[in-house]
Design a protein around this motif. Sequence first.
Motif, mmCIF file in Angstrom:
data_model
loop_
_atom_site.group_PDB
_atom_site.id
_atom_site.type_symbol
_atom_site.label_atom_id
_atom_site.label_comp_id
_atom_site.label_asym_id
_atom_site.label_seq_id
_atom_site.Cartn_x
_atom_site.Cartn_y
_atom_site.Cartn_z
ATOM 1 N N PRO A 167 13.314 -11.443 -12.850
ATOM 2 C CA PRO A 167 12.427 -10.275 -13.181
ATOM 3 C C PRO A 167 11.333 -10.445 -14.018
ATOM 4 N N ASN A 168 10.794 -11.770 -14.387
ATOM 5 C CA ASN A 168 9.796 -11.917 -15.122
ATOM 6 C C ASN A 168 8.581 -12.251 -14.084
ATOM 7 N N VAL A 169 8.733 -12.438 -12.931
ATOM 8 C CA VAL A 169 7.686 -12.718 -12.274
ATOM 9 C C VAL A 169 6.965 -11.592 -11.405
ATOM 10 N N PHE A 170 5.500 -11.638 -11.765
ATOM 11 C CA PHE A 170 4.838 -10.444 -11.097
ATOM 12 C C PHE A 170 4.336 -11.041 -9.512
ATOM 13 N N ILE A 197 4.679 -6.057 0.498
ATOM 14 C CA ILE A 197 5.929 -6.362 -0.261
ATOM 15 C C ILE A 197 6.286 -5.211 -1.309
ATOM 16 N N ALA A 198 5.086 -4.457 -1.623
ATOM 17 C CA ALA A 198 5.412 -3.482 -2.557
ATOM 18 C C ALA A 198 6.333 -2.110 -1.812
ATOM 19 N N GLN A 199 6.814 -2.399 -0.691
ATOM 20 C CA GLN A 199 7.643 -1.175 -0.286
ATOM 21 C C GLN A 199 9.254 -1.477 -0.605
ATOM 22 N N ILE A 206 11.504 -4.576 -6.560
ATOM 23 C CA ILE A 206 10.345 -5.292 -7.224
ATOM 24 C C ILE A 206 9.192 -4.406 -7.359
ATOM 25 N N LYS A 207 9.078 -3.322 -6.873
ATOM 26 C CA LYS A 207 7.822 -2.590 -6.524
ATOM 27 C C LYS A 207 7.020 -2.583 -8.102
ATOM 28 N N ASP A 208 7.804 -2.253 -9.031
ATOM 29 C CA ASP A 208 7.258 -2.299 -10.380
ATOM 30 C C ASP A 208 6.463 -3.661 -10.606
ATOM 31 N N ARG A 209 6.744 -4.693 -10.182
ATOM 32 C CA ARG A 209 6.043 -6.068 -10.506
ATOM 33 C C ARG A 209 4.974 -6.284 -9.461
ATOM 34 N N VAL A 210 4.800 -5.750 -8.554
ATOM 35 C CA VAL A 210 3.844 -5.891 -7.458
ATOM 36 C C VAL A 210 2.572 -5.195 -7.741
ATOM 37 N N ILE A 211 1.494 -6.146 -7.689
ATOM 38 C CA ILE A 211 0.045 -5.660 -7.761
ATOM 39 C C ILE A 211 -0.619 -5.796 -6.275
ATOM 40 N N ILE A 212 -0.762 -4.765 -6.073
ATOM 41 C CA ILE A 212 -1.427 -4.691 -4.683
ATOM 42 C C ILE A 212 -3.009 -4.949 -4.840
ATOM 43 N N ILE A 213 -3.743 -5.887 -4.139
ATOM 44 C CA ILE A 213 -5.181 -5.825 -4.019
ATOM 45 C C ILE A 213 -5.496 -5.368 -2.701
ATOM 46 N N ASN A 214 -6.572 -4.609 -2.903
ATOM 47 C CA ASN A 214 -7.226 -4.199 -1.670
ATOM 48 C C ASN A 214 -8.581 -3.853 -1.872
ATOM 49 N N GLY A 215 -9.376 -3.545 -0.784
ATOM 50 C CA GLY A 215 -10.733 -2.921 -0.947
ATOM 51 C C GLY A 215 -11.368 -2.365 0.455
ATOM 52 N N LEU A 216 -12.628 -2.291 0.417
ATOM 53 C CA LEU A 216 -13.186 -1.841 1.559
ATOM 54 C C LEU A 216 -13.989 -2.746 2.201
ATOM 55 N N SER A 217 -14.363 -3.945 1.633
ATOM 56 C CA SER A 217 -15.127 -5.151 2.348
ATOM 57 C C SER A 217 -14.852 -5.263 3.919
ATOM 58 N N LYS A 218 -13.591 -5.683 4.077
ATOM 59 C CA LYS A 218 -13.309 -6.176 5.609
ATOM 60 C C LYS A 218 -12.924 -5.017 6.358
ATOM 61 N N GLY A 219 -12.169 -4.016 6.125
ATOM 62 C CA GLY A 219 -11.620 -3.271 7.159
ATOM 63 C C GLY A 219 -12.768 -2.126 7.522
ATOM 64 N N ALA A 258 -3.154 -1.480 -7.210
ATOM 65 C CA ALA A 258 -2.140 -0.252 -7.404
ATOM 66 C C ALA A 258 -1.076 -1.209 -8.035
ATOM 67 N N ALA A 259 -0.777 -0.703 -9.094
ATOM 68 C CA ALA A 259 0.236 -1.285 -9.975
ATOM 69 C C ALA A 259 0.922 -0.397 -10.958
ATOM 70 N N GLN A 260 1.865 -1.020 -11.477
ATOM 71 C CA GLN A 260 2.636 -0.145 -12.521
ATOM 72 C C GLN A 260 1.410 0.136 -13.737
#
Length: 379
Positions: free
Chosen positions: A179-182, A201-203, A207-220, A232-234
């Motif tokens: 539980p200490n790992v983000f 993996i945030a689904q 563990i969702k509370d410890r997932v930090i989604i990184i995303n952006g507009l550059s590639k897509g 997107a994170a806690q």
Amino acid sequence: MAKLGRELRAKGVDVIDLSLGEPDFNTPEHIKEAAKKAIDENWSHYPPVAGYPDLREAVCVKLKRDNDLDYKPENIVVSTGAKQSLANAVLATVDAGDEVIIPTPYWVTYSEIVRLGDATPKLIKTCAETKYKLSPQELEKNITDKTKLFIFSSPCNPTGTVYTKDELKALADVFEKHPNVFIISDEIYEYINFIGRHESIAQFSKIKDRVIIINGLSKGYAMTGYRLGYIAAQADVAKACEKLQGQFTSGANAVTQRAAITALLSDLRPTKEMVDEFERRRQRVMELLKEIPGIECAIPDGAFYIFPIIKSFFGKSDGETAIQNSSDLSMYLLNKAHVSTVAGNAFGDDDCIRISFANSMQNIEKGFSRIKEALMKLK
Ligand code: PLP
């Protein structure tokens, strides 16, 4: 490599750039129009550090629409590119002496930002036989009391590896016991996926509370120069990221943020057309690669790179240049074939080079023909 390629080009050499890390497409018209409108409407003042509220709302809409994930604007921090989001997230979570697990091959910024945070990157090697996927056993074995963070990308730069839902679930089950790992889940190549649905993996709610989604507009959205990323994170992590960003750079470019709202809320047809073209090129690249003896390569499931194993050329020479490692081979291809690629050691795997197919079919054909000719001279 990009710099060396530019230098050669400045001398009049016709260099084919297969080292590119960005789509060779223009930003879709409706997004450009939104940016022009934002200028005319005088969106020219300091924006809020975490992003305009309606943009953070638009990110939440996107996360629900594409990923079935529930987030509120307080969970979202918009930045000047996914790279800044990553830096914010790492610096917000690690302390001196912490360990950060990163499966290799990996995007080199991960380890450098971790070092900047006085933490220690712990690189775990994955291999072509397992499609460069980290197994839950390997993950578990490497978690210690000092592990604070895990960073990975799916689709992956440089291998194009895409984790399935089951594979992510197996990793999530391991994180549930620790539980200490983000977990930083870099999903910047989300849309450039040739095998179907993107999975985050945030689904996994435990563990969702410890997932930090990184995303952006550059590639897509082919918007690398606009510079727009987000997390997107806690809420606590989001607050910490906002604090850091408030001192480093403040809010992301106002015009870009307005254009991003249009991008996120509009139809994904231009993205799909771009991805279809990437898929055609992927197909062609794999055919061309088969014609070159001494190269092995797994077909990438996402992103716009192939990461072939080129170690059979180590110890060979064309009579002038001896090849001992991936840097030698990459330099050889630049100097003798006038094709720029990226040496695998930049991604933690010296047996490979990265070749991008974010270039026209014509340049890809020409580039591969030159690569083949140059490699066949190595004895
Ligand atoms: N994450 C990965 C895996 C990338 O390859 C890149 C860009 O190459 C980024 C993040 C950074 O993207 P951005 O342009 O949004 O800073």
